[in-house]
Design an enzyme around this catalytic site. Structure first.
Site, mmCIF file in Angstrom:
data_model
loop_
_atom_site.group_PDB
_atom_site.id
_atom_site.type_symbol
_atom_site.label_atom_id
_atom_site.label_comp_id
_atom_site.label_asym_id
_atom_site.label_seq_id
_atom_site.Cartn_x
_atom_site.Cartn_y
_atom_site.Cartn_z
ATOM 1 N N HIS A 130 0.672 8.261 0.402
ATOM 2 C CA HIS A 130 1.400 7.061 0.799
ATOM 3 C C HIS A 130 1.081 6.730 2.261
ATOM 4 O O HIS A 130 1.153 7.601 3.117
ATOM 5 C CB HIS A 130 2.903 7.294 0.624
ATOM 6 C CG HIS A 130 3.697 6.040 0.600
ATOM 7 N ND1 HIS A 130 3.867 5.279 1.725
ATOM 8 C CD2 HIS A 130 4.352 5.411 -0.404
ATOM 9 C CE1 HIS A 130 4.608 4.225 1.405
ATOM 10 N NE2 HIS A 130 4.912 4.274 0.114
ATOM 11 N N ARG A 182 -1.958 1.224 -1.553
ATOM 12 C CA ARG A 182 -1.670 2.487 -0.891
ATOM 13 C C ARG A 182 -2.906 3.323 -0.610
ATOM 14 O O ARG A 182 -3.091 3.811 0.506
ATOM 15 C CB ARG A 182 -0.724 3.314 -1.766
ATOM 16 C CG ARG A 182 0.650 2.744 -1.801
ATOM 17 C CD ARG A 182 1.566 3.549 -2.690
ATOM 18 N NE ARG A 182 2.900 2.949 -2.667
ATOM 19 C CZ ARG A 182 3.916 3.372 -3.397
ATOM 20 N NH1 ARG A 182 3.762 4.389 -4.229
ATOM 21 N NH2 ARG A 182 5.083 2.787 -3.314
ATOM 22 N N SER A 215 9.760 2.918 4.189
ATOM 23 C CA SER A 215 9.521 1.960 3.110
ATOM 24 C C SER A 215 8.269 1.127 3.377
ATOM 25 O O SER A 215 8.016 0.673 4.483
ATOM 26 C CB SER A 215 10.714 1.040 2.953
ATOM 27 O OG SER A 215 10.349 -0.050 2.149
#
Ligand SMILES: Cc1cc2nc3c(=O)[nH]c(=O)nc-3n(C[C@H](O)[C@H](O)[C@H](O)COP(=O)(O)OP(=O)(O)OC[C@H]3O[C@@H](n4cnc5c(N)ncnc54)[C@H](O)[C@@H]3O)c2cc1C
Ligand code: HEM
Ligand code: FES
Lengths: 269, 243, 651
Positions: C276, C340, C294
Site C-alpha cells: 500500500h 496502489r 487512508s
C-alpha cells in the site's frame, strides 16, 4: 511524577536529530495467573526513543527481559492503531493513559518526560478477572452481546438496502454509538466498575435504527439482565467513562439506555 | 408483570430508577417544607407558623398516611442508596494502586453516600427534636427557635442541611439521567436547575439556624443586661435583627 | 476467446467452475449442488477457524441453517479479528448512484485490477452477490454513511470510475465485523455455536483423506486439545506479517493455513503481495507495525521528492522547480491517484535513487500546501482532520505546516490456499474463506474488495457449497479419541517442546524482524532472480539458526505470548521460502508481483500471458526424512472467455 502532560505536547515538527531519549522508571503489575497474588515490579529503562509508541516501549523492555531469561510482561494488543480494542492498561491511574480519545497503543513516548515514573496496572474490575500480568478477561462483554445485542437477520432474507431510508442524522447518531470498540476502558475508569457506557452504546446503536425496532424491548431487558449477572457495578452518573472512552462515546447513550429499559419494563411486549 | 416489577428492585437500572423517583419526591417534599418553614420568619411571635402546624395536625389520620409515605420513600431511598454503594464497592475487589480521575466526577458525586448518611443522622436528630418530643407549651415555633439558637443545635442543623445541599447538587441532575430524561440539549439546563435547587434548599434551610443563632447571640448579649426576658421574645429580636 | 496459455492443467486442481454463460453460472451451480435435509443438519458439526468477516459470517450463516458449529479465534473476542481495522469501504455493484455501474462492470474492474490472474467464474459470482451483502449488512444494523435524505451514500475508491464503495466513517471494517459478530453471538446465545476465543489452531487432522478436525492450544491454559467435526473452514486471514512490518494486526499469521498446507492443501500464488503506497514511514528500529493512512489523502495531496540526490534541505526551502512530482510526471492522466502497486513502486524507485526524504531517506512527501492554498485550511481540516491528527500523534509532525511523509508498506496477500469454485481446498472437507484463500483477487486486489470477498464467502457461498461435501460424501462418525487425533496432538506437543528446548539466546521477535527485512529487500515491492536465490539461501540458514538459537522463557502450560509468537515465526520461515520460490518461478511481472527483469522500457510491469496465465499451486513434499521442506508445482490455467486480456495502462 509530572502532571503537566498536556502542555508537553510537541506541536512543532521537531527535527529528528534533536530528539532526546528518555530515562523512565516503570512500576508494572505482575501476576502469574488469575488465582495468584500480584505485585508491582520496578524496571528502569534509560534509552527510550520519543518516537516509540507506549507498547513499543514495553516491547523493548520485554526483549530485554527475554535476554535476561526472565518472563516478559504479558499484555493484550493487536491492531496497534486504536481500532480493535484489544489493548488495555491503566497508566498512572488512568485507563489508556492521560490523553483524551486515545487508546494505549496510540500513545507515544514523546508525551512523557525524561525521568518520569510510570505505574502500569491492568484494567481492574471483578467482571474483568486478570488472566496474567496486564491481560484481563473481557468475555463478559461478549456474553452481554450474546444475550441480546443483535438484530435477527438471516442471510438471504434482507430487503433491498435502500428500501428503508434512514435520515442522515439518525444514521449519524447510530454511528456515534456504534463507534464503541469494546475495550472496556469505561468499566476500568468507572469508580463502580459499571458497564453502562458499553451496554448503552450497543443498545443505542440498535434502538435508533428502524431495523432494530422489532427486538427493541427484548434486547434491552436481556442485555441489562446479563450485565447485572456479570457483576458490574451500578451507574452513579459521574461520566468518568465518557472522559476515558477512546472513541468519545457520550453518556447521553446511558440516558437512552435507561429510557429504553424503563420503557420496556413499562410497556414492552 | 410480577417479574418486571421485581426488576425495579433487583436490576441495576431499576434500583437507580427507584432511587431517583424517591429522591425527587423527597426533593418535592423539601420544597414544601421550606415554604412552610418560611412562616417562622413572620413577625408575629410564631403565630402563623403554629397555626400552620395546627392546620397540618387537623388532617388527622391523613397526616399519618402522608408521614408514613414520606418515611417509606426515605427508607427506600436510603436502603437502595446503601445497597448500590456496597455493590459498587464490591464490583472492584482489587483496587487500583494509583487512581486518578479525569475530572468528570465532582466532590458531590464522589461523596453521595457520605452526604446521604449525614442527612440521615441529621434527620433522626431533627425528628427527635420536633416530632417525637412532647410539644412545648409555648408552641412549635418557640421550640424551633430555642433549639436553633443553641450553638450545638445551630451547628447540627447547618451541617445537616449543607450536606443535603451538596447531595442534591449531584442528585437532581443524576436523577433525570437515571430516568432517561436527559440528553439532547437538556443536560446543561438540568444541571443548572439541579445546582439552583441545591442552593435554594441548602441555603434556604441554613438560614433558620444562622438567623436564629446569630439572633440568639444578640439576644443573649442583651439578655446579660436584662436577664429576665422570656425566651419566646427571642424571635422578636430576631425579626428585628433581620429588618 | 479461451486461455492464451499452453499450460497443462494439473489433475489435482479441478476448479469445478460451471460452464455456460458467465452470468448464469452461479445460479446453475447452486441448482446442481446437493442439499442437506434440514432435519439432518443438526447432526453435522462444522469447525470454523477464524472469526473475521469471513469466519463470523460463515459461522453465523451455517448455524442459522441448523448446523452445529464451533468457532475459534486467537483474540480474546471474535469482534477483534483483523477485519476490524479496514477503513476505506466495501464495494458493491448496486448502481445506487446511477453512474453506469453494473455487476458486469464490477466483475470487469476486479478482473482487470487483478491483472488477469483470477478466475472469471469466481469473480463474477463475487460481483453478483456483492449486492446482497449490502442488503444483509444493513439488515443487521450496520450504520453505513447516508445522504441527508436517508439513502445510502457511496464514494469512488481506489481509482474506480464509478461510486460503488459503501462506508461507515473510517470504520467500515469495524462496523461490518460488528454486524457479522452480532449475528454470530446470537447463535452463541442460542447454543448453536460454541465459541472458543483465545484458542489457536496448531494442526489439521485428516482421516481417510478427509479433514475431520483440528488441534488447538488454549492460549490461556496452554492445554493442547482436539476438536472433531465433519468439515473444517479456515477463515484465518492473510500472511502479510511474514514481512514483520506490515499494516496487518500483530496476531495475523499463516499458521493455520500453513499447517493445512503441510497436511495436503495446495498453496497458490504465494508471492502475490499487495504493497500500500500511503503508510507512515518507519521511525526507528523499535518499529513494531506500520500504520495505513487512508488512500483518500491522495485526492488532495501531491507526492514529490527533491530532484537532486541527497538534498537535505527542509521541504519549504526547496523551490518549486527543484521538486519532482514524479507521479504527475510519469502518469499524467492518473497522477497522484495512480493504482496502489504503481504508486508504491514509483516511491521505491525514487528512494532507491537516493532522493528519499526524512531522517532515514526512506519516505516521500505528500504535500497539502497547494490544496490548503486553494481550499483553505478549514476545508482541508474538515476533510482530513482526523487523519492529520493521527499522523501528528504518531510522528510528532504537523501536516498543516510541513508535508506529510509516507512510504509503501505490505498490506494484503492475494495468495493463499488453493480452493475450487466451492471454496474447498485440495483436502476434501477443508474449506478456505476470505483472505486466507487465493481465489478472487488475482495478482492485485482493488481497494474495498477484500471486505466484499470475506462476506461473500461466508454469507452467500459456503452455506450452499458446503452441502456438496456434507451430503455428497459418506462421513462416518469420528471422535477425538481416534488414533490420528492422538498422533497429531503428540506432534503439536513435540513441536512446542522443541521450540522450548532450544534454549538459545535470541527472542522469536528478533528472528522475525530479520526475516521480515530480508523478505522486504528481496521479495518485496520489486524482485529479481538473483535476489530471490540469495534470499532462499539466507532464509534456510536463518531458519536453521532459529531452531537452534531461539529462546522462549516461561511455561508452556499457561499464557505465553512468546511461545505463541515463536510457533508463528517458525511457520513464516517456511512460507517465506515458498514465497521466494513462487516469485522466482514466475518469470513475468503482474499486479503485486514485479520482477525487475520483466518490465517495459519505461519501467512498467510486463505480463507473459503465453506462459504464466495460470494459478500456481504448490504441493508440499518433504524431500527427505529429515523433514527438509520442498514443493512441487501444479498449474490451473486461467481461461478468459468474457474479457480480453489487455495491458493495464494508467498513463
Ligand atoms: C489497515 C487495513 C485496512 C484495510 N482496509 C480495507 C478496506 O478498506 N476495504 C477492504 O475491502 N479491505 C481492506 N483491508 C483488507 C481486509 O481488511 C482483510 O483482507 C479482511 O478483513 C480479511 O478478513 P478475513 O475474515 O479473511 O480474516 P481476518 O479478519 O484477518 O480474521 C482472521 C481470523 O482468524 C483467526 N485466526 C488466525 N489464525 C488462527 C489460528 N491459527 N487459530 C485460530 N484462529 C486463527 C483470527 O483470530 C481472526 O479471527 C484492509 C486491511 C488492512 C490491514
Ligand atoms: C431528604 C433526603 C434525600 C434526598 C432528597 C435525596 C435525593 C437523592 C436523589 C434525587 C438522588 C439521585 C438518584 C439517581 O440519580 O438515581 C440521590 C442519590 C443518592 N442518595 Fe439520596 N437523597 C436523600 C437522602 C439520602 C440518604 C439518607 C442517603 C443515605 C444513604 C442517600 C444516599 C444516596 C446515594 C448513595 C445516592 C447516590 C446514587 C447515585 O448517585 O446514583 N440519600 N439522592
Ligand atoms: S491494539 Fe488495537 S486498539 Fe490498541
Amino acid at each position: 511524577m509530572s502532571s503537566s502532560h498536556d502542555t508537553h505536547a510537541s506541536h512543532a515538527a521537531a527535527p529528528t536529530h534533536e530528539k532526546k531519549h528518555l530515562a523512565l522508571t516503570l512500576h508494572v503489575w505482575r501476576q502469574r495467573a488469575a488465582t495468584s497474588e500480584g505485585k508491582f515490579v520496578t524496571y528502569k529503562l534509560d534509552d527510550v526513543s520519543p518516537d516509540m509508541s507506549f507498547l513499543e516501549m514495553l516491547d523493548v523492555l520485554n526483549e530485554r527481559l527475554i535476554a535476561n531469561g526472565e518472563e516478559p510482561i504479558a499484555f493484550d494488543h493487536d491492531c496497534r492503531e486504536g481500532i480493535c480494542g484489544a489493548c488495555s492498561l491503566t497508566i498512572n491511574g488512568q485507563p489508556h493513559g492521560f490523553e483524551r480519545e486515545t487508546t494505549t497503543c496510540q500513545i507515544h513516548m514523546r508525551r512523557f518526560e525524561d525521568g518520569q515514573t510510570i505505574y502500569i496496572e491492568p484494567f481492574r474490575a471483578n467482571a474483568f478477572p486478570v488472566v496474567k500480568d496486564l491481560v484481563v478477561d473481557r468475555g463478559a462483554f461478549d456474553r452481554i452481546i450474546a444475550a441480546g445485542g443483535f438484530i435477527t437477520a438471516r442471510a438471504g432474507s434482507a430487503p433491498d438496502a435502500n428500501a428503508l431510508p434512514i435520515a442522515g442524522d439518525v444514521a449519524e447518531s447510530a454511528m456515534d454509538a456504534a463507534a464503541c470498540i469494546g475495550c472496556g476502558a469505561c468499566v476500568a475508569s468507572c469508580k463502580n466498575a459499571s458497564a453502562m457506557l458499553f451496554v448503552s452504546a450497543k443498545v443505542s446503536h440498535l434502538a435508533l435504527l428502524p431495523q432494530g425496532q422489532a427486538e427493541r424491548s427484548r434486547r434491552v431487558l436481556a442485555m441489562v439482565e446479563q450485565m447485572d449477572k456479570e457483576g458490574f457495578g451500578n451507574c452513579t452518573n459521574e461520566s468518568e467513562c465518557e472522559a476515558a472512552c477512546p472513541k468519545g462515546i457520550s453518556v447521553a447513550n446511558i440516558a437512552r439506555l435507561n429510557r429504553e429499559y424503563l420503557r420496556a419494563l413499562a410497556c414492552g411486549d | 408483570m410480577v417479574r418486571r416489577i421485581a426488576s425495579l428492585w433487583s436490576s441495576s437500572i431499576g434500583k437507580k430508577a427507584l432511587m431517583s423517583v424517591t429522591g425527587l419526591l423527597l426533593i418535592g417534599f423539601l420544597v414544601l417544607h421550606l415554604v412552610g418553614n418560611l412562616q417562622l420568619f413572620a413577625d408575629d411571635g410564631g403565630k402563623s407558623f403554629d397555626a400552620y402546624a395546627a392546620k397540618l395536625k387537623s388532617f388527622g389520620p391523613l397526616l399519618y398516611v402522608a408521614e408514613f409515605g414520606l418515611g417509606a420513600l426515605f427508607l427506600a431511598h436510603l436502603a437502595l442508596g446503601l445497597r448500590v454503594t456496597f455493590e459498587n464497592r464490591a464490583a472492584r475487589a482489587q483496587r487500583y494502586a494509583l487512581e486518578r480521575d479525569r475530572g468528570a466526577r465532582s466532590f458531590a458525586s464522589a461523596t453521595m453516600v457520605v452526604t446521604g448518611v449525614i442527612v440521615l443522622i441529621f434527620l433522626v436528630i431533627h425528628l427527635l427534636d420536633f416530632r417525637l418530643r412532647e410539644m412545648a407549651p409555648d408552641g412549635l415555633a418557640a421550640m424551633v427557635v430555642r433549639r436553633l439558637s443553641e450553638p450545638a443545635g445551630a451547628l447540627i442543623y447547618v451541617v445537616g442541611v449543607a450536606a443535603l445541599g451538596v447531595h442534591l447538587s449531584h442528585a437532581f441532575r443524576s436523577a433525570f439521567q437515571t430516568l432517561g430524561l436527559s440528553g439532547k440539549g437538556w443536560d446543561t439546563p438540568l444541571a443548572r436547575l439541579g445546582k439552583a435547587i441545591a442552593i435554594v434548599l441548602g441555603v434556604g434551610f441554613a438560614m433558620f439556624p444562622l438567623v436564629f443563632f446569630s439572633g440568639a447571640k444578640k439576644a443573649s448579649h442583651q439578655a446579660s443586661l436584662e436577664p429576665a426576658r422570656p425566651i419566646h421574645a427571642a424571635s422578636d429580636v430576631t425579626t428585628e435583627a433581620i429588618r | 476467446m479461451s486461455s492464451p496459455t499452453t499450460v497443462e492443467a494439473s489433475s489435482k486442481l479441478a476448479s469445478k467452475c460451471p460452464s455456460g454463460p458467465l452470468a448464469e453460472r452461479w445460479s446453475k451451480h447452486r441448482f446442481e449442488l446437493k442439499l442437506v435435509n434440514p432435519a439432518n443438519r443438526r447432526k453435522f458439526h462444522v469447525l470454523v477457524v477464524g472469526t473475521g468477516l469471513a469466519g463470523a459470517s460463515a459461522a453465523s450463516s451455517l448455524a442459522e441453517l441448523g448446523y452445529s458449529v464451533s468457532a475459534f479465534c486467537i483474540q480474546d473476542s471474535p469482534r477483534r479479528a483483523h477485519s476490524i481495522a479496514a477503513q476505506g469501504g466495501i464495494n458493491a455493484a448496486k448502481n445506487y448512484q446511477n453512474d453506469g455501474d453494473s455487476v458486469h462492470r464490477l466483475f470487469y474492474d476486479t478482473i482487470k485490477g487483478g491483472d488477469f490472474r483470477a478466475r472469471e467464474s469466481n469473480v463474477h459470482r463475487l460481483a453478483e452477490v456483492s449486492v446482497n451483502i449490502i442488503d444483509q449488512c444493513v439488515a443487521l444494523g450496520v450504520p453505513f454513511a447516508r445522504e441527508y435524505g436517508g439513502l445510502l451514500a457511496n464514494r469512488s475508491f481506489g481509482g474506480a470510475q464509478v461510486s460503488r464503495t459503501f462506508y461507515a466513517r473510517g470504520q467500515t471494517g469495524q462496523q461490518l465485523l460488528l454486524g457479522a459478530y452480532s449475528g454470530l453471538m446470537r447463535q452463541v446465545g442460542e447454543g448453536q455455536v460454541k465459541l472458543y476465543p483465545r484458542h489457536e489452531m496448531l494442526d489439521l487432522v485428516v482421516i481417510d483423506g478427509v479433514a475431520r478436525g483440528i488441534v488447538c492450544r488454549d492460549l490461556t491454559t496452554g492445554e493442547i486439545k482436539s476438536y472433531a467435526g465433519d468439515a473444517v473452514l479456515l477463515c484465518t486471514g492473510g500472511y502479510g506479517n511474514v514481512f514483520y512490518l506490515s499494516t496487518n494486526a500483530k496476531a495475523c499469521n499463516v499458521t493455520a493455513a500453513w499447517r493445512a498446507h503441510k497436511r495436503g492443501a495446495l498453496f497458490a500464488n504465494a508471492c502475490y503481495t499487495q504493497i500500500h503506497p500511503t503508510c507512515i514511514p518507519v521511525s526507528g528500529s523499535h518499529q513494531s507495525k506500520l500504520t495505513l493512512m487512508s488512500e483518500s489523502l491522495r485526492n488532495d495531496g501531491r507526492v514529490w521528492v527533491p530532484k537532486a540526490k541527497g538534498d537535505t534541505r527542509s521541504p519549504e526551502q526547496i523551490p518549486e522547480d527543484e521538486r519532482d512530482y514524479y507521479l504527475e510526471r510519469k502518469y499524467p492522466s492518473f497522477g497522484n491517484l495512480s493504482p496502489r502497486d504503481i504508486s508504491s513502486r514509483a516511491a521505491k524507485q525514487v528512494c532507491d535513487e537516493g532522493r528519499g526524504v526524512g531522517a532515514s531517506k526512506m519516505s516521500v512527501f505528500l504535500d497539502f500546501r497547494a490544496a490548503i492554498e486553494r481550499d483553505g485550511v478549514d476545508e482541508i481540516r474538515s476533510r482530513y482532520g482526523n487523519l492529520f491528527q493521527m499522523y501528528e500523534r504518531i510522528t510528532g509532525e504537523d501536516p498543516y505546516r510541513v508535508p506529510m511523509r509516507i512510504y509503501p508498506a505490505v498490506h494484503y496477500t492475494m495468495g493463499g490456499l488453493w480452493v475450487d469454485y466451492n471454496l474447498e481446498s485440495t483436502v476434501p472437507g477443508l474449506f478456505v474463506l476470505g483472505e486466507a484463500n487465493f481465489s478472487d483477487h488475482g495478482a492485485n486486489r482493488l481497494g474495498a474488495s477484500a471486505l466484499m470477498q470475506g462476506l461473500a464467502d461466508g454469507y452467500f457461498v459456503i452455506p450452499y457449497t458446503i452441502a456438496a461435501h456434507l451430503a455428497g460424501r459418506k462421513l462416518g462418525k469420528i471422535s477425538t479419541s481416534h488414533d490420528e487425533f492422538k498422533r497429531v496432538e503428540q506432534g503439536v506437543r513435540e513441536r512446542i517442546e522443541r521450540l522450548k528446548n532450544a534454549k538459545g539466546k535470541r527472542s522469536p521477535d528478533s528472528f522475525h524482524r530479520e526475516l521480515g527485512l530480508l523478505m522486504w529487500d528481496k521479495c518485496g515491492m520489486a524482485r529479481n532472480a538473483d535476489g530471490l536465490r540469495e534470499a532462499l539461501v539466507k532464509i534456510r540458514e536463518l531458519r536453521d539458526a532459529y531452531w537452534q538459537d531461539v529462546k522462549i522463557p516461561g511455561d508452556a502450560a499457561e499464557l505465553n505470548n512468546v511461545l505463541e509468537h515463536a510457533g508463528r515465526v517458525a511457520d513464516f520461515f517456511e512460507l517465506a521460502e515458498l514465497m521466494c520460490m513462487d516469485a522466482l518461478h514466475r518469470n513475468e511481472s503482474c499486479g503485486g508481483h514485479f520482477r525487475e527483469e520483466y518490465q517495459t522500457p519505461d519501467g512498467e510491469a510486463k505480463r507473459d500471458d503465453a506462459n504464466f496465465c495460470y494459478a500456481g499451486a504448490w504441493e508440499y513434499a518433504p524431500e527427505s526424512p529429515s523433514g527438509k521442506v520442498g514443493w512441487s508445482m501444479h498449474k490451473e490455467p486461467l481461461v478468459f472467455e468474457n474479457v480480453k486480456l489487455a495491458e493495464r495502462s494508467y498513463k
